[in-house]
Design an enzyme around this catalytic site. Structure first.
Site, PDB file in Angstrom:
ATOM      1  N   LYS A  77      40.572  45.083  36.275  1.00 45.74           N
ATOM      2  CA  LYS A  77      41.473  43.967  35.996  1.00 45.74           C
ATOM      3  C   LYS A  77      40.980  42.733  36.724  1.00 45.74           C
ATOM      4  O   LYS A  77      40.730  42.766  37.930  1.00 45.74           O
ATOM      5  CB  LYS A  77      42.897  44.299  36.479  1.00 45.74           C
ATOM      6  CG  LYS A  77      43.918  43.233  36.133  1.00 45.74           C
ATOM      7  CD  LYS A  77      44.427  43.427  34.732  1.00 45.74           C
ATOM      8  CE  LYS A  77      45.214  42.219  34.237  1.00 45.74           C
ATOM      9  NZ  LYS A  77      44.365  41.097  33.796  1.00 45.74           N
TER      10      LYS A  77
ATOM     11  N   GLN B 273      38.573  40.655  44.199  1.00 47.42           N
ATOM     12  CA  GLN B 273      39.609  41.223  43.340  1.00 47.42           C
ATOM     13  C   GLN B 273      39.941  42.663  43.725  1.00 47.42           C
ATOM     14  O   GLN B 273      41.069  43.115  43.528  1.00 47.42           O
ATOM     15  CB  GLN B 273      39.138  41.170  41.881  1.00 47.42           C
ATOM     16  CG  GLN B 273      40.263  41.219  40.856  1.00 47.42           C
ATOM     17  CD  GLN B 273      40.912  39.869  40.649  1.00 47.42           C
ATOM     18  OE1 GLN B 273      40.268  38.828  40.665  1.00 47.42           O
ATOM     19  NE2 GLN B 273      42.223  39.860  40.422  1.00 47.42           N
TER      20      GLN B 273
ATOM     21  N   LYS C 259      42.552  42.232  46.516  1.00 45.76           N
ATOM     22  CA  LYS C 259      43.716  41.522  45.989  1.00 45.76           C
ATOM     23  C   LYS C 259      44.550  42.450  45.112  1.00 45.76           C
ATOM     24  O   LYS C 259      45.776  42.547  45.256  1.00 45.76           O
ATOM     25  CB  LYS C 259      43.256  40.313  45.175  1.00 45.76           C
ATOM     26  CG  LYS C 259      44.390  39.470  44.604  1.00 45.76           C
ATOM     27  CD  LYS C 259      43.882  38.424  43.630  1.00 45.76           C
ATOM     28  CE  LYS C 259      42.826  37.548  44.222  1.00 45.76           C
ATOM     29  NZ  LYS C 259      42.434  36.450  43.301  1.00 45.76           N
TER      30      LYS C 259
ATOM     31  N   LYS D 258      35.714  41.335  36.863  1.00 44.09           N
ATOM     32  CA  LYS D 258      35.634  39.880  36.730  1.00 44.09           C
ATOM     33  C   LYS D 258      34.567  39.560  35.693  1.00 44.09           C
ATOM     34  O   LYS D 258      33.630  40.341  35.488  1.00 44.09           O
ATOM     35  CB  LYS D 258      35.276  39.227  38.066  1.00 44.09           C
ATOM     36  CG  LYS D 258      35.781  37.799  38.205  1.00 44.09           C
ATOM     37  CD  LYS D 258      37.285  37.725  38.414  1.00 44.09           C
ATOM     38  CE  LYS D 258      37.778  36.290  38.480  1.00 44.09           C
ATOM     39  NZ  LYS D 258      39.218  36.196  38.774  1.00 44.09           N
TER      40      LYS D 258
ATOM     41  N   GLY E 211      42.687  35.149  32.306  1.00 43.42           N
ATOM     42  CA  GLY E 211      42.073  33.834  32.440  1.00 43.42           C
ATOM     43  C   GLY E 211      41.692  33.525  33.876  1.00 43.42           C
ATOM     44  O   GLY E 211      42.080  34.208  34.814  1.00 43.42           O
ATOM     45  N   ASP E 212      40.894  32.483  34.032  1.00 39.43           N
ATOM     46  CA  ASP E 212      40.507  31.935  35.321  1.00 39.43           C
ATOM     47  C   ASP E 212      40.156  30.480  35.026  1.00 39.43           C
ATOM     48  O   ASP E 212      40.608  29.924  34.018  1.00 39.43           O
ATOM     49  CB  ASP E 212      39.320  32.726  35.910  1.00 39.43           C
ATOM     50  CG  ASP E 212      39.100  32.453  37.407  1.00 39.43           C
ATOM     51  OD1 ASP E 212      38.842  31.287  37.762  1.00 39.43           O
ATOM     52  OD2 ASP E 212      39.173  33.387  38.215  1.00 39.43           O
TER      53      ASP E 212
ATOM     54  N   THR F  56      50.653  32.412  39.920  1.00 39.46           N
ATOM     55  CA  THR F  56      49.784  32.266  41.090  1.00 39.46           C
ATOM     56  C   THR F  56      50.324  31.175  42.016  1.00 39.46           C
ATOM     57  O   THR F  56      50.368  31.347  43.242  1.00 39.46           O
ATOM     58  CB  THR F  56      48.342  31.953  40.662  1.00 39.46           C
ATOM     59  OG1 THR F  56      47.911  32.912  39.710  1.00 39.46           O
ATOM     60  CG2 THR F  56      47.410  31.990  41.859  1.00 39.46           C
TER      61      THR F  56
ATOM     62  N   ASN G  99      46.630  25.111  36.799  1.00 39.39           N
ATOM     63  CA  ASN G  99      47.849  25.913  36.842  1.00 39.39           C
ATOM     64  C   ASN G  99      48.302  26.223  38.266  1.00 39.39           C
ATOM     65  O   ASN G  99      49.480  26.077  38.601  1.00 39.39           O
ATOM     66  CB  ASN G  99      47.627  27.244  36.104  1.00 39.39           C
ATOM     67  CG  ASN G  99      48.081  27.178  34.666  1.00 39.39           C
ATOM     68  OD1 ASN G  99      48.524  26.145  34.199  1.00 39.39           O
ATOM     69  ND2 ASN G  99      47.972  28.291  33.976  1.00 39.39           N
TER      70      ASN G  99
ATOM     71  N   SER H 109      50.144  39.592  35.837  1.00 40.64           N
ATOM     72  CA  SER H 109      49.337  40.147  34.751  1.00 40.64           C
ATOM     73  C   SER H 109      49.600  41.640  34.595  1.00 40.64           C
ATOM     74  O   SER H 109      49.706  42.160  33.476  1.00 40.64           O
ATOM     75  CB  SER H 109      47.847  39.910  35.009  1.00 40.64           C
ATOM     76  OG  SER H 109      47.464  38.598  34.668  1.00 40.64           O
TER      77      SER H 109
END
Length: 445
Positions: free
Chosen positions: A89, A110, A113, A125, A164-165, A209, A240, A377
């Site tokens: 993820k 990640q 996290k 990623k 998304g990123d 976030t 965002n 997410s």
């Protein structure tokens, strides 16, 4: 030389041309000496080298046709870093700076996290060196369709779930999902998160976030007998994360006085006009200097790095990696900053992190403080699995509880291993131990 140092030296040799990845690994490894002393079984199982080597790295060509009919070539990436806790993820980043080292650093961060959220998600990623800025909707759509034509064979709701990123918002996710559905012939909406609400997206995902960052910072302040209300805040970025951090900080009584984009920053001592920033950035896709057309009393300064010269109580770097250097950190401390909350991924250099900690500045590390996005997410994935929607209030309550729990777990881990109240070390340790234990349970592979 210590065991951790010797492993890091081997990793440096193997990944010599990937400074961002090495920076991320070094920052985590600094916290792990006491953990390995207490758990020598992690050494026997060679967890450090296993956890720093991705399970799978995929690189592919992305061919697409621009509006002039010219064939363009970009490079696509997906790294499935660690699947010990669940399906891979992590987001997709579309930006000219993207190369394998950037994706590896993001994927490595990640791991911890995602573990900290307490939800069953592994780490991945991906992205491309494609730049969506200045491209038409048609060009972005054709690129996304070509990108997904390769990526689709590597992902799935129980395999790998991208989101998304930077450079990948609702528009891009929509195009990507449309191509996935066209190729697979199934409505498998759990394969991507950050989707539109009309086809399986989750409420609060856009805000998550930024909101999560403020919830974490607020908890950190409360733990140290301080409050967010009445504090002045500087936020780098205007995407965002920055926008919704600004919204939630303002709602909790703080005053945000500066925001930026990649060209420069605005300083408004009366408080940022957030509805205007949202209109400029989310709707009109303009540069932040256009703020002055509506607020001529504000200031616009070229050079986004200089935003950290503004005197503030709380600094929230929400733009990109290595946003705050040691020099910036010294300026912030000299100007009286009391807390720093990392909204972006690795926005402070390791030297800046050390300086903040040495000077007793409260520091909310990215892998904990910006985990709200991936946590929501995962909540989107849950709703997709159930064919069900939770209300905005239900999801925001879940998000806040997750962020409060992450803070509590990081603080407890830091204390247990002799770091006092050091959320950087605590987040590293709490995330590492969860993944390491899962890897040990699943055997050597």
């Amino acid at each position: 030389m210590s065991y951790v140092s010797s492993v890091f030296q081997r990793i440096k040799v193997r990944n010599a041309n990937e400074p961002e990845f090495l920076q991320a690994v070094e920052e985590v490894f600094k916290s792990l000496e006491p953990v390995l002393e207490k758990h020598p079984e992690y050494i026997s199982a060679n967890i450090l080298e296993r956890i720093t080597e991705p399970e799978r790295q995929i690189i592919f060509r992305v061919s697409w046709v621009d509006d002039q009919g010219v064939l363009q070539i970009n490079r696509g990436f997906r790294i499935q870093f660690n699947g010990a806790l669940g399906p891979y993820k992590g987001g997709l980043r579309f930006h000219p700076s993207v190369y394998i080292g950037i994706i590896k650093f993001l994927g490595f961060e990640q791991i911890f996290k995602n573990a900290l959220t307490g939800l069953p998600i592994g780490s991945g990623k991906g992205g491309s060196d494609f730049d969506p800025k200045g491209k038409s909707d048609g060009e972005v759509m054709r690129f996304c369709q070509s990108f997904m034509t390769e990526l689709y064979r590597h992902i799935g709701p129980d395999v790998d779930v991208p989101a998304g990123d930077i450079g990948v918002g609702g528009r891009e996710i929509g195009y990507l999902y449309g191509q996935y559905r066209r190729i697979k012939g199934v409505f498998e909406n759990g394969v991507l998160t950050g989707k539109g609400l009309s086809y399986g997206g989750s409420l609060v995902r856009t805000q998550a976030t930024g909101y999560g960052l403020i919830y974490f910072v607020d908890e950190m302040l409360k733990h140290n007998n301080k409050v967010l209300q009445g504090k002045t805040v500087v936020i780098s970025g205007s995407g965002n994360v920055a926008i919704y951090a600004c919204q939630k900080a303002t709602a909790l009584g703080a005053k945000v006085i500066a925001m930026s984009d990649s060209n420069g920053y605005i300083y408004d001592e009366n408080g940022i006009d957030l509805p205007l920033v949202r209109q400029l950035k989310e709707v009109e896709r303009k540069r932040i200097r256009s703020y002055l057309n509506f607020h001529p009393e504000a200031q616009y300064i070229e050079g986004c790095k200089n935003i950290w010269s503004i005197k503030c109580d709380i600094a929230l770097p929400c733009a990109t990696q290595n946003d705050i250097s040691l020099e910036n950190a010294k300026t912030l401390v000299a100007n009286g900053v009391i807390a720093v909350g990392e909204g972006a991924n690795m926005p402070c250099t390791n030297e800046a992190i050390n300086y903040f900690l040495e000077n007793k500045i409260l520091l909310a590390p990215a892998k904990a403080a910006n985990a709200g996005g991936v946590a929501t997410s995962a909540l989107e994935m849950s709703q997709n699995s159930m064919r069900y929607y939770w209300t905005f209030e239900e999801i925001e309550t879940k998000l806040k509880n997750i962020m409060v729990t992450i803070h509590s777990n990081a603080a407890a881990a830091s204390s247990e291993y002799g770091f006092g109240y050091n959320l950087v070390a605590g987040a590293n340790i709490a995330g590492f131990k969860k993944v390491a234990d899962a890897m040990m349970a699943q055997g050597n592979y």
